[in-house]
Write a protein that holds these residues in place. Structure first.
Motif, PDB file in Angstrom:
ATOM      1  N   TYR A  60       1.917  -3.363  18.914  1.00  0.00           N
ATOM      2  CA  TYR A  60       2.290  -2.071  18.307  1.00  0.00           C
ATOM      3  C   TYR A  60       1.345  -1.718  17.160  1.00  0.00           C
ATOM      4  O   TYR A  60       1.093  -0.542  16.899  1.00  0.00           O
ATOM      5  CB  TYR A  60       3.750  -2.091  17.841  1.00  0.00           C
ATOM      6  N   VAL A  61       0.834  -2.727  16.471  1.00  0.00           N
ATOM      7  CA  VAL A  61      -0.188  -2.473  15.448  1.00  0.00           C
ATOM      8  C   VAL A  61      -1.405  -1.827  16.117  1.00  0.00           C
ATOM      9  O   VAL A  61      -2.005  -0.884  15.603  1.00  0.00           O
ATOM     10  CB  VAL A  61      -0.588  -3.784  14.727  1.00  0.00           C
ATOM     11  N   GLY A  62      -1.741  -2.329  17.301  1.00  0.00           N
ATOM     12  CA  GLY A  62      -2.856  -1.752  18.057  1.00  0.00           C
ATOM     13  C   GLY A  62      -2.593  -0.291  18.409  1.00  0.00           C
ATOM     14  O   GLY A  62      -3.481   0.555  18.300  1.00  0.00           O
ATOM     15  N   MET A  63      -1.350   0.009  18.810  1.00  0.00           N
ATOM     16  CA  MET A  63      -1.026   1.402  19.167  1.00  0.00           C
ATOM     17  C   MET A  63      -1.156   2.330  17.959  1.00  0.00           C
ATOM     18  O   MET A  63      -1.617   3.464  18.071  1.00  0.00           O
ATOM     19  CB  MET A  63       0.400   1.494  19.731  1.00  0.00           C
ATOM     20  N   ILE A  64      -0.728   1.836  16.807  1.00  0.00           N
ATOM     21  CA  ILE A  64      -0.856   2.654  15.584  1.00  0.00           C
ATOM     22  C   ILE A  64      -2.340   2.777  15.235  1.00  0.00           C
ATOM     23  O   ILE A  64      -2.817   3.847  14.843  1.00  0.00           O
ATOM     24  CB  ILE A  64      -0.017   2.054  14.436  1.00  0.00           C
ATOM     25  N   GLY A  65      -3.093   1.687  15.433  1.00  0.00           N
ATOM     26  CA  GLY A  65      -4.533   1.705  15.189  1.00  0.00           C
ATOM     27  C   GLY A  65      -5.236   2.752  16.034  1.00  0.00           C
ATOM     28  O   GLY A  65      -6.194   3.392  15.598  1.00  0.00           O
ATOM     29  N   GLN A 162      -1.023  -6.510   8.943  1.00  0.00           N
ATOM     30  CA  GLN A 162      -1.941  -6.150  10.031  1.00  0.00           C
ATOM     31  C   GLN A 162      -2.239  -4.649   9.985  1.00  0.00           C
ATOM     32  O   GLN A 162      -3.379  -4.221  10.204  1.00  0.00           O
ATOM     33  CB  GLN A 162      -1.321  -6.503  11.397  1.00  0.00           C
ATOM     34  N   LEU A 163      -1.208  -3.850   9.692  1.00  0.00           N
ATOM     35  CA  LEU A 163      -1.430  -2.395   9.610  1.00  0.00           C
ATOM     36  C   LEU A 163      -2.383  -2.059   8.471  1.00  0.00           C
ATOM     37  O   LEU A 163      -3.251  -1.192   8.610  1.00  0.00           O
ATOM     38  CB  LEU A 163      -0.098  -1.659   9.434  1.00  0.00           C
ATOM     39  N   ALA A 164      -2.235  -2.755   7.344  1.00  0.00           N
ATOM     40  CA  ALA A 164      -3.125  -2.491   6.203  1.00  0.00           C
ATOM     41  C   ALA A 164      -4.575  -2.760   6.607  1.00  0.00           C
ATOM     42  O   ALA A 164      -5.481  -1.975   6.298  1.00  0.00           O
ATOM     43  CB  ALA A 164      -2.716  -3.353   5.009  1.00  0.00           C
ATOM     44  N   VAL A 165      -4.801  -3.842   7.333  1.00  0.00           N
ATOM     45  CA  VAL A 165      -6.173  -4.179   7.741  1.00  0.00           C
ATOM     46  C   VAL A 165      -6.661  -3.196   8.814  1.00  0.00           C
ATOM     47  O   VAL A 165      -7.824  -2.777   8.807  1.00  0.00           O
ATOM     48  CB  VAL A 165      -6.248  -5.644   8.238  1.00  0.00           C
ATOM     49  N   MET A 166      -5.772  -2.815   9.703  1.00  0.00           N
ATOM     50  CA  MET A 166      -6.142  -1.839  10.746  1.00  0.00           C
ATOM     51  C   MET A 166      -6.586  -0.524  10.099  1.00  0.00           C
ATOM     52  O   MET A 166      -7.561   0.107  10.540  1.00  0.00           O
ATOM     53  CB  MET A 166      -4.939  -1.627  11.676  1.00  0.00           C
ATOM     54  N   PRO A 329       3.931   4.672   8.707  1.00  0.00           N
ATOM     55  CA  PRO A 329       4.387   3.561   9.565  1.00  0.00           C
ATOM     56  C   PRO A 329       4.495   2.229   8.812  1.00  0.00           C
ATOM     57  O   PRO A 329       5.312   1.388   9.159  1.00  0.00           O
ATOM     58  CB  PRO A 329       3.316   3.468  10.662  1.00  0.00           C
ATOM     59  N   ILE A 330       3.678   2.040   7.779  1.00  0.00           N
ATOM     60  CA  ILE A 330       3.735   0.782   7.023  1.00  0.00           C
ATOM     61  C   ILE A 330       5.021   0.741   6.197  1.00  0.00           C
ATOM     62  O   ILE A 330       5.736  -0.262   6.190  1.00  0.00           O
ATOM     63  CB  ILE A 330       2.497   0.596   6.094  1.00  0.00           C
ATOM     64  N   VAL A 331       5.339   1.847   5.563  1.00  0.00           N
ATOM     65  CA  VAL A 331       6.512   1.891   4.676  1.00  0.00           C
ATOM     66  C   VAL A 331       7.811   1.941   5.485  1.00  0.00           C
ATOM     67  O   VAL A 331       8.789   1.256   5.174  1.00  0.00           O
ATOM     68  CB  VAL A 331       6.394   3.104   3.731  1.00  0.00           C
TER      69      VAL A 331
END
Ligand code: M6R
Length: 364
Positions: A60-65, A162-166, A329-331
């Motif tokens: 899902y991190v990939g999808m947001i990326g 992971q989202l922060a790094v993406m 999405p992160i929050v």
């Protein structure tokens, strides 16, 4: 050590302001108002397309990326489950950047996909939490998350890190491609810098979310809706709920609901709507009203402006701080995690070690 917390999962949810800040610190240059990546031997400006491969929450991190990289770098992005990617004969064109996302760095399918990409001559990058893992050793560019050890089987703090790094990767690709002006980069750095405080503000709603958990715990099915980058978060919410509370849950892209899933809606199906205010808000809220007209019991997660605009007919609301749609999405991951956690506690399941699951899936 769980500290004062009843479960590792709750402890890890609460660690997020600190570990996300820690992760961001290694990618942001606040004084220059720039985002940076670790030193690398290849030139991001030659990247023409991106393929992201992962499993579960990392997928899902990939999808947001995909939303972020397409929006900022204007590069086409494909996202695939590692277990599908490796058994297809994926077309890997020249100048593809292959990205793996993994907390453990040992997930068998993701590791095999990474090796497949490398063998096909693709340059690879990895967003990985365990620095000594196989994937961390094998990627060309390691982009570490600094979440610290994650013990709970349900991934929480690894996801937000992971989202922060993406986000940092998306900004770097955009700059390398000449598609980001310095003002825009400055704004993004500012929004990312606000994330830890916004996560703290989201955590302040814990007790309220706990109070809602009893009702949801008695449901047989729960649906999650989101649009744009909040659609993968709807999928993540449903996965989290399934894995620790054993309640059947699905996430849908808000606009897809009326193409089938709306037939499932009645007064027994709670509907969790993830809708930060922003350009997609009105559309999602109109999907929410369609569901309410069929009796759905809605929990609306939005900010003050969104909650006011939606009217008070949502059964329950969770108010998030006002944040830029980019970082939402992160929050918004926080209330989604807390809801799954409290429902599982209300059901009395083994939150940290749910049945049938392992922390790291090292078999195919
Ligand atoms: O270690 P990885 O990030 O590669 O693990 C991937 C998935 O197995 C993992 O995210 C799984 O879906 C979690 N239990 C979800 O909470």
């Amino acid at each position: 050590d769980k500290g004062n917390h009843r479960h590792f999962m709750l402890k890890e949810i609460y660690e997020q302001p600190v570990v996300v800040a820690q992760t961001l610190r290694s990618y942001l240059r606040p004084l220059e108002e720039k985002v940076a990546l670790p030193d690398m031997e290849f030139d991001l400006s030659s990247v023409e397309r991106v393929t992201i491969v992962a499993c579960g929450t990392a997928y899902y991190v990939g999808m947001i990326g995909k939303y972020w990289i397409e929006r900022f770098a204007r590069l086409p992005v494909e996202v695939d489950f590692a277990s599908e990617f490796r058994y297809r004969d994926p077309v890997l064109l020249a100048n593809t950047l292959g990205v793996v996302v993994s907390q453990s760095g040992e997930t068998a399918d993701t590791l095999a996909a990474l090796r497949h990409m490398k063998a096909s001559g693709v340059t690879t990058a990895g967003i990985i939490n365990v620095p000594t893992s196989s994937m961390a050793r094998e990627v060309d560019l390691l982009m570490p998350t600094h979440a610290g050890p994650e013990i709970g089987v349900a991934s929480t703090k690894a996801f937000t890190c992971q989202l922060a790094v993406m986000a940092a990767l998306a900004v770097n690709l955009a700059r390398a491609k000449g598609r980001l002006d310095p003002d825009e980069e400055r704004d993004i750095v500012r929004h990312l810098t606000e994330v830890p405080a916004a996560i703290n503000a989201a955590l302040a709603h814990d007790a309220e979310i706990e109070a809602m958990a009893g009702t949801i715990a008695s449901a047989r099915d729960v649906l999650y809706l989101g649009r744009g980058p909040d659609y993968p978060l709807a999928l993540e919410g449903a996965l989290k709920l399934k894995e620790i509370s054993y309640i059947h849950a699905e996430g849908y892209a808000s606009g897809e609901m009326k193409h089938g899933p709306i037939a499932l809606i009645d007064e027994h199906v709670p509907l969790i709507v993830i809708a930060p205010s922003g350009p997609l808000f009105d559309k999602t809220v109109s999907n929410m009203h369609e569901a309410q007209a069929r009796g759905a019991q809605v929990v609306l997660i939005s900010d003050a402006q969104g909650l006011a605009a939606a009217g008070d007919d949502a059964v329950a609301t969770i108010e998030m701080p006002a944040v830029h749609p980019l970082i939402a999405p992160i929050v918004y991951a926080v209330p989604v995690q807390l809801l799954a956690y409290h429902v599982a506690v209300a059901k009395g399941t083994d939150v940290d070690q749910p049945r049938n699951l392992a922390k790291s899936v090292t078999v195919e």
